[in-house]
Every structure is written in C-alpha cells, then in structure tokens.
Design an enzyme around this catalytic site. Sequence first.
Site, PDB file in Angstrom:
ATOM      1  N   CYS A  13       0.725  -1.143  -0.076  1.00  0.00           N
ATOM      2  CA  CYS A  13      -0.042   0.058   0.040  1.00  0.00           C
ATOM      3  C   CYS A  13       0.880   1.135  -0.168  1.00  0.00           C
ATOM      4  O   CYS A  13       1.771   1.567   0.950  1.00  0.00           O
ATOM      5  CB  CYS A  13      -1.081  -0.114   1.051  1.00  0.00           C
ATOM      6  SG  CYS A  13      -1.712   1.327   1.686  1.00  0.00           S
ATOM      7  N   CYS A  57      -0.099   3.852   2.670  1.00  0.00           N
ATOM      8  CA  CYS A  57       0.370   3.541   3.838  1.00  0.00           C
ATOM      9  C   CYS A  57       1.712   3.688   4.074  1.00  0.00           C
ATOM     10  O   CYS A  57       2.116   4.281   5.283  1.00  0.00           O
ATOM     11  CB  CYS A  57       0.086   1.714   4.081  1.00  0.00           C
ATOM     12  SG  CYS A  57      -1.549   1.313   3.823  1.00  0.00           S
TER      13      CYS A  57
END
Length: 108
Positions: A32, A35
């Site tokens: 991600c 993230c």
Amino acid sequence: MSNAKDVTDASFGVDVLQAEKPVIVDFWAEWCGPCRMLTPILDEIASEHAEKVDVVKVNVDDNPAIAAKYGITSIPAVYVFQGGEVAATSIGAKPKKVLEQEFRAFLD
C-alpha cells in the site's frame, strides 16, 4: 522502516485493548503506497506525543482476524483505541496537521 511496534492478532488484546493510555493503530499493508507515506507521519506523532499515546501497526495481510473484526476494508486506516474501544478513526493518508487535528482529544 517504522519505529511503531508491530501488533498481531495474538497480541492485539494486550497491546491495544488493555493499554493504559490511548493507542493509535495503523492498519496497513506492505503493498500500500499511501500506507508507506503515512508511516513517517505516525512516527513523528509517536515521538512528539509519547507521554500521551502509543502508536502501533497492524499488517492486515499478516493479521486478517483483527482486520476483519474491525471491518477494515480500506487502508491506511488509523484507529484510536481508548479503554478497549474504538474512540476515533481516520481513513486514508492525510497530512500530519490533519491527523493531529482529528486526534487532538488524545494528543493534548
């Protein structure tokens, strides 16, 4: 690499739900991109507010049970737990100032 403690399905109860102070939980995954952008921001918040909150990370790929329990369907998802309950949430990568504003009640 984050300074935040990695929490697992097995340790979540002790590390988060039974914690003395509020815990900011970063639900994330290795793949991600947003993230990864959020990691240094949460590390800064952790170091600047260490006396008020703990910051931990839960890899949703490695810990599907806890992610499912809290209905994590979009990451990054940042939850604040206090007294064993979800007290605040923030979905998506956001600037530090925005996160500090959203979580002000736990940081001041």
